[in-house]
Each structure stands twice: as C-alpha cells, then as structure tokens.
Design a protein around this motif. Structure first.
Motif, PDB file in Angstrom:
ATOM      1  N   ASN A 184     -47.020   7.382  31.250  1.00 58.71           N
ATOM      2  CA  ASN A 184     -45.826   7.011  30.481  1.00 58.71           C
ATOM      3  C   ASN A 184     -45.959   7.433  29.015  1.00 58.71           C
ATOM      4  OD1 ASN A 184     -44.768   5.861  32.793  1.00 58.71           O
ATOM      5  ND2 ASN A 184     -45.490   3.804  32.309  1.00 58.71           N
ATOM      6  N   SER A 185     -47.130   7.244  28.450  1.00 59.83           N
ATOM      7  CA  SER A 185     -47.349   7.612  27.044  1.00 59.83           C
ATOM      8  C   SER A 185     -47.212   9.110  26.846  1.00 59.83           C
ATOM      9  CB  SER A 185     -48.729   7.138  26.592  1.00 59.83           C
ATOM     10  OG  SER A 185     -48.846   5.733  26.711  1.00 59.83           O
ATOM     11  N   ILE A 186     -47.818   9.881  27.733  1.00 64.18           N
ATOM     12  CA  ILE A 186     -47.750  11.339  27.594  1.00 64.18           C
ATOM     13  C   ILE A 186     -46.312  11.824  27.752  1.00 64.18           C
ATOM     14  CG2 ILE A 186     -48.472  13.510  28.644  1.00 64.18           C
ATOM     15  CD1 ILE A 186     -51.117  12.208  29.328  1.00 64.18           C
ATOM     16  N   ALA A 187     -45.580  11.262  28.715  1.00 62.31           N
ATOM     17  CA  ALA A 187     -44.173  11.647  28.888  1.00 62.31           C
ATOM     18  C   ALA A 187     -43.361  11.326  27.638  1.00 62.31           C
ATOM     19  CB  ALA A 187     -43.585  10.939  30.109  1.00 62.31           C
ATOM     20  N   THR A 188     -43.623  10.172  27.039  1.00 64.60           N
ATOM     21  CA  THR A 188     -42.932   9.803  25.791  1.00 64.60           C
ATOM     22  C   THR A 188     -43.304  10.743  24.661  1.00 64.60           C
ATOM     23  OG1 THR A 188     -42.924   7.481  26.486  1.00 64.60           O
ATOM     24  CG2 THR A 188     -42.532   7.935  24.153  1.00 64.60           C
ATOM     25  N   PHE A 189     -44.580  11.073  24.561  1.00 61.54           N
ATOM     26  CA  PHE A 189     -45.040  12.001  23.522  1.00 61.54           C
ATOM     27  C   PHE A 189     -44.356  13.357  23.654  1.00 61.54           C
ATOM     28  CE2 PHE A 189     -49.344   9.624  23.350  1.00 61.54           C
ATOM     29  CZ  PHE A 189     -48.783   8.670  22.522  1.00 61.54           C
ATOM     30  N   ILE A 190     -44.308  13.877  24.870  1.00 61.63           N
ATOM     31  CA  ILE A 190     -43.703  15.188  25.086  1.00 61.63           C
ATOM     32  C   ILE A 190     -42.224  15.170  24.728  1.00 61.63           C
ATOM     33  CG2 ILE A 190     -43.089  16.879  26.861  1.00 61.63           C
ATOM     34  CD1 ILE A 190     -45.692  16.213  28.269  1.00 61.63           C
ATOM     35  N   GLN A 191     -41.505  14.133  25.153  1.00 65.95           N
ATOM     36  CA  GLN A 191     -40.080  14.033  24.841  1.00 65.95           C
ATOM     37  C   GLN A 191     -39.848  13.920  23.337  1.00 65.95           C
ATOM     38  OE1 GLN A 191     -38.129  10.782  26.773  1.00 65.95           O
ATOM     39  NE2 GLN A 191     -36.084  11.355  26.104  1.00 65.95           N
ATOM     40  N   GLU A 192     -40.642  13.112  22.658  1.00 68.52           N
ATOM     41  CA  GLU A 192     -40.473  12.947  21.212  1.00 68.52           C
ATOM     42  C   GLU A 192     -40.829  14.236  20.470  1.00 68.52           C
ATOM     43  OE1 GLU A 192     -39.495  11.074  17.672  1.00 68.52           O
ATOM     44  OE2 GLU A 192     -39.123  10.487  19.765  1.00 68.52           O
ATOM     45  N   LEU A 193     -41.865  14.917  20.907  1.00 65.98           N
ATOM     46  CA  LEU A 193     -42.235  16.189  20.278  1.00 65.98           C
ATOM     47  C   LEU A 193     -41.142  17.229  20.469  1.00 65.98           C
ATOM     48  CD1 LEU A 193     -46.017  16.449  21.214  1.00 65.98           C
ATOM     49  CD2 LEU A 193     -45.076  16.215  18.919  1.00 65.98           C
ATOM     50  N   GLN A 194     -40.531  17.260  21.640  1.00 64.96           N
ATOM     51  CA  GLN A 194     -39.433  18.195  21.860  1.00 64.96           C
ATOM     52  C   GLN A 194     -38.235  17.855  20.985  1.00 64.96           C
ATOM     53  OE1 GLN A 194     -38.810  17.927  26.078  1.00 64.96           O
ATOM     54  NE2 GLN A 194     -40.475  19.327  26.589  1.00 64.96           N
ATOM     55  N   THR A 195     -37.949  16.570  20.831  1.00 61.62           N
ATOM     56  CA  THR A 195     -36.839  16.150  19.962  1.00 61.62           C
ATOM     57  C   THR A 195     -37.102  16.535  18.509  1.00 61.62           C
ATOM     58  OG1 THR A 195     -36.368  14.284  21.440  1.00 61.62           O
ATOM     59  CG2 THR A 195     -35.460  14.191  19.203  1.00 61.62           C
ATOM     60  N   ARG A 196     -38.312  16.241  18.059  1.00 67.79           N
ATOM     61  CA  ARG A 196     -38.651  16.584  16.671  1.00 67.79           C
ATOM     62  C   ARG A 196     -38.692  18.099  16.472  1.00 67.79           C
ATOM     63  NH1 ARG A 196     -41.492  12.356  13.586  1.00 67.79           N
ATOM     64  NH2 ARG A 196     -41.354  10.403  14.746  1.00 67.79           N
ATOM     65  N   THR A 197     -39.108  18.835  17.480  1.00 70.80           N
ATOM     66  CA  THR A 197     -39.115  20.294  17.391  1.00 70.80           C
ATOM     67  C   THR A 197     -37.700  20.835  17.265  1.00 70.80           C
ATOM     68  OG1 THR A 197     -41.149  20.418  18.686  1.00 70.80           O
ATOM     69  CG2 THR A 197     -39.812  22.402  18.563  1.00 70.80           C
ATOM     70  N   GLN A 198     -36.776  20.265  18.029  1.00 68.60           N
ATOM     71  CA  GLN A 198     -35.380  20.688  17.931  1.00 68.60           C
ATOM     72  C   GLN A 198     -34.820  20.389  16.540  1.00 68.60           C
ATOM     73  OE1 GLN A 198     -33.918  22.393  20.269  1.00 68.60           O
ATOM     74  NE2 GLN A 198     -31.988  22.604  19.168  1.00 68.60           N
ATOM     75  N   GLY A 199     -35.148  19.212  16.010  1.00 70.11           N
ATOM     76  CA  GLY A 199     -34.723  18.900  14.640  1.00 70.11           C
ATOM     77  C   GLY A 199     -35.315  19.858  13.629  1.00 70.11           C
ATOM     78  N   SER A 200     -36.556  20.251  13.830  1.00 70.64           N
ATOM     79  CA  SER A 200     -37.207  21.210  12.928  1.00 70.64           C
ATOM     80  C   SER A 200     -36.504  22.556  12.972  1.00 70.64           C
ATOM     81  CB  SER A 200     -38.680  21.368  13.307  1.00 70.64           C
ATOM     82  OG  SER A 200     -39.365  20.137  13.197  1.00 70.64           O
ATOM     83  N   LEU A 201     -36.128  22.998  14.165  1.00 70.43           N
ATOM     84  CA  LEU A 201     -35.413  24.268  14.287  1.00 70.43           C
ATOM     85  C   LEU A 201     -34.078  24.234  13.546  1.00 70.43           C
ATOM     86  CD1 LEU A 201     -36.071  25.212  18.030  1.00 70.43           C
ATOM     87  CD2 LEU A 201     -36.844  26.464  16.014  1.00 70.43           C
TER      88      LEU A 201
END
Length: 461
Positions: A184-201
C-alpha cells in the motif's frame, strides 16, 4: 517718389547680405509718398525762371529727404542686425541647452535600459537555473517511481507465494501485515510521485513560456540600448555636406542650419509637429513611460513568482523523495525483519517437531523392543504350560483308587493356571504395546507431515 523707390530698391539689393530683405521691402512699402504739388505753368520768361527755381528746391529737398531716409534705414538695419544677432545667440543657447537635455535624457535612458536589462538577465538566469533544477528533480522522481515498481511487484509476488503455504500455515501473521503495508505504501508513493511529476511538467512549461518572454524582452532591450547609444553618437545637426556629426562629451549641439532653425527638415521641407509625434508613437512609446515600466515590472514580478514557486516545488519534491526513500527503506526493513522472525520461529518449531519425532521414534522402538521381549517371554512360558498340562493329563489317567486329587495334582493345577494366567497377561500387554505403538506411529506421522509443512512454509518465506 521715383528717387525714393530707386534708392530703396538699391538698398534692398545689399540687404540680403544682412538678412533683412523682407524687412526692407516692408519698410519701403510703408514709406508715405509725398503729396503731389500743383505746378501752374506760367507764360513768359519770369514764369520759366520761377519754375526752374522751384524745381531745384524741390530736387534739393528730395535729395535731403532721401539722405535722411537712407540714414534712418541704415540705423534701423543696424538695430535689426543687432536684434537678429541677439536672437541667433539666444537660439544657439536654447539649442545648446536642449541638446544638453537630450543628451542627459539619452544617457539616463541608456543607464535605465542597462539596469533593467541587468535585472531581466539576472531573473532569466535564476529562473533558468531553478527550472533546470526542477527538471533534474522531476527526472529523479520519475526514476524513483520506476524503481519502486519492482518492490511493488515483489510485494505482490510475496503475497501470492505465501498463499501457496499449507492450509494450517496460512494465518494472518505479522509478515502478511507487513507485506500489505509495504504494498500500500509503495502504491501511494508511486501515485504521489506521478502527480508531483505532472505538476513539475506543467510548471516547467510555464517557466519556458515566461523565459521566452524574458529573452524576447532582453533582445528588445539590447536593440533599444543600441538605438539609444547610436542616438548619443549624433549631435542633432548636419554639417554643410548633409552628414550627421558626432556629439561631444558634454552633449553640446552647436548651431543649427537655417532650414532646421526655420522649422524645416534636412531637405528644406517644412516639419509637421503632428507627424513627428505620430512617428514617435508608432512603436508604442507614445503609451508612456509608465506603461513601459509596468510591463517590465510585470515581467520581473512574474519571473520572481515563478522562481519562488519553482524553488518551493523543487524543495518539496526533493524532500518528498528523501522521505519516500527513508520510509520505503524502513518498511522494507520491517517486512524483512518480520520474515526473518517468522522464519526463525518456524525453524524453532521445526526443530521441536524433529525432536518430538525423534522421541516418538525412540518410544516406538522401545515399544517394539518391549513387545518382542513379551513375545519371547510368552514363548518361554508355553513349554512349562504344556508340561503342566501333560502332567495333569497323565495323572488323571491313573487307575481307580490311585486317581485322587492329592497335593501334587493341586500344585500342578496351580502351576498350570498360573502359567496360563501369565501368558494371557503377557498377550494383553503385547496388545497394549501394539495399540500404543499404533497411536505413537499416528502421532509420528502427523508430526512428520507438520514438519514437512513447516519446511515448505520456511522455504516460501
């Protein structure tokens, strides 16, 4: 009257040398003509003498009048020449002062443009560096999200693998909880990293657009500075050949040409003030310095806002990645520790099972030895039993009076019964040993199966 006009026009021929042709013509035009005299012709010699005398006086008066007029005109011309010289000096001073003002304004404008350009270049450099740092952090976040997919697959594989354990070993233990928490933690980490990556773009794209505006404005400032510096190299007047001359260090302009002084351009054509203002405003400068400053200030303010947002976003992203690495390492260690603890516990249980199996096997071996000893004892008692039975049968076959139940026969009967009873007891003990051995064998088999399950679970964990 004819003489006055003659002298006036003769004087006007030389007037252009003084620059007063128009004034002389005006002055001559306003000289009142003497009133015509009525001359009455008289017949005779006396009349002719009188007419000649009067004409001579008139001629002398006319000559004197012409002299006075010439003197008056010369005096007025000198006064006009002095006023014209004074006006030219005043005009030169005004032009010189205006040239100094223009030079100072141009110098200030160049200085202001260079200062603004420096601010724009500084803002562009800072925003470029911040955007590069954000892009690097974004790429690290993408790489981290990609690398976290492998541990997530491991968690899924662990969960599926542990489902293959024997039914009695499939319990909701600490390992199952740790594996689920990690997944669950890893899935949350991946989703949050993808969200933050999209914001960075999105922020990077916005930064690139504003950087393009900054670079365009910097290029415009460079052109403007070049134009202003070129203007500083001109003194605002033309020499006799029509070539622009350079300004001095003080910005003095010298004297303007008569055409320029009279409101004409270099070709001698009249200069329209409305055309000059329109030409100055066609590139947007007529909007005013305030709008120019507001536009530049808006670019700098927006650049600072984007810089702050970029730095903050980068800082948060880097901190979040550090937290992800730390938390993931901690959870992974917890899961590994739970697996190791679970494995150690099951290994201890397996060791205990092996010990119990060995003990049961020893007990089975002991029972088998006891059963063998009982069987041997039964065999050993069968012969005395047979002897006792034979003896009884033999003595009971004695003739009439001798066939009595004496002490010998009683003792033989006791011996026979004792041997038969002991053999029955030994046979019962042998049955008990068999039953106990069977029970222990069943327990041994169950423990052996449990040990095999433990070994399977240990191997899976």
């Amino acid at each position: 009257t004819v003489s006055v006009l003659y002298w006036s026009r003769s004087f006007a021929v030389h007037a252009p040398k003084l620059g007063f042709e128009v004034l002389m013509s005006s002055a001559v035009a306003h000289v009142p003509a003497p009133p015509p005299k009525r001359v009455t012709a008289k017949i005779g010699t006396a009349a002719g003498v009188n007419d000649r005398h009067s004409n001579e006086k008139a001629w002398e008066a006319t000559a004197k009048g012409q002299g006075k007029l010439a003197a008056s005109l010369l005096s007025e011309a000198a006064m006009m020449r002095a006023r014209n010289h004074q006006s030219q000096q005043q005009s030169r001073r005004e032009l010189k002062e205006q040239g100094r003002i223009v030079f100072d304004n141009l110098t200030k404008k160049v200085k202001l443009l260079k200062s603004v350009r420096h601010k724009l270049v500084t803002a562009e450099t800072k925003l470029t560096r911040a955007n590069d740092a954000l892009a690097a952090a974004r790429m690290q976040a993408q790489d981290l999200a990609t690398r976290l997919e492998r541990p997530l697959e491991k968690c899924t594989a662990r969960s599926q693998l542990r489902l293959k354990r024997p039914a009695k070993e499939r319990v909701a233990d600490e390992v199952a909880h740790s594996v689920q928490v990690q997944a669950n933690s890893i899935a949350t980490f991946i989703q949050e990293l993808q969200t933050r990556t999209q914001g960075s773009l999105q922020l990077e794209d916005e930064n690139e657009r504003h950087l393009l505006n900054l670079r365009n404005d910097i290029a415009a400032k460079n052109v403007a500075i070049k134009v202003e510096e070129d203007c500083l190299a001109l003194n605002g007047r033309l020499d006799g050949t029509g070539t622009a001359t350079s300004l001095g260090a003080t910005g003095a302009t010298g004297g303007a040409t008569p055409a320029l002084s009279a409101g004409c351009d270099s070709a001698g054509a009249p200069v329209n003030e409305a055309d000059v203002i329109h030409h100055a405003g066609r590139n947007g400068t007529a909007a005013g310095t305030m709008q120019w400053q507001q536009r530049t200030a808006g670019l700098l303010e927006r650049a600072q806002q984007l810089l702050d947002q970029t730095v903050e976003h980068t800082t948060r992203l880097v901190a979040y990645m550090a937290n992800v690495r730390k938390t993931h390492s901690k959870i992974n260690q917890s899961t590994t520790a739970a697996l190791e603890q679970r494995t150690a516990t099951m290994q201890k249980q397996e060791a205990q099972l092996e010990e119990n199996l060995n003990r049961l096997q020893d007990e089975i071996d002991t029972l088998m030895a006891q059963r063998e000893a009982i069987g041997l004892d039964i065999q050993q008692r069968q012969q005395p039993l047979q002897v006792a039975k034979t003896r009884l049968d033999a003595r009971r076959s004695r003739p009439g009076g001798e066939n009595v139940r004496d002490d010998v026969e009683q003792e033989l009967e006791k011996e026979f019964l004792l041997l038969a009873s002991s053999i029955e007891q030994l046979i019962e003990k042998q049955r008990q040993v068999d039953r106990e051995a069977a029970r222990i064998r069943n327990a041994h088999a169950r423990l052996r199966q449990a040990a095999m399950h433990k070994q399977c679970a240990i191997a899976l964990d």
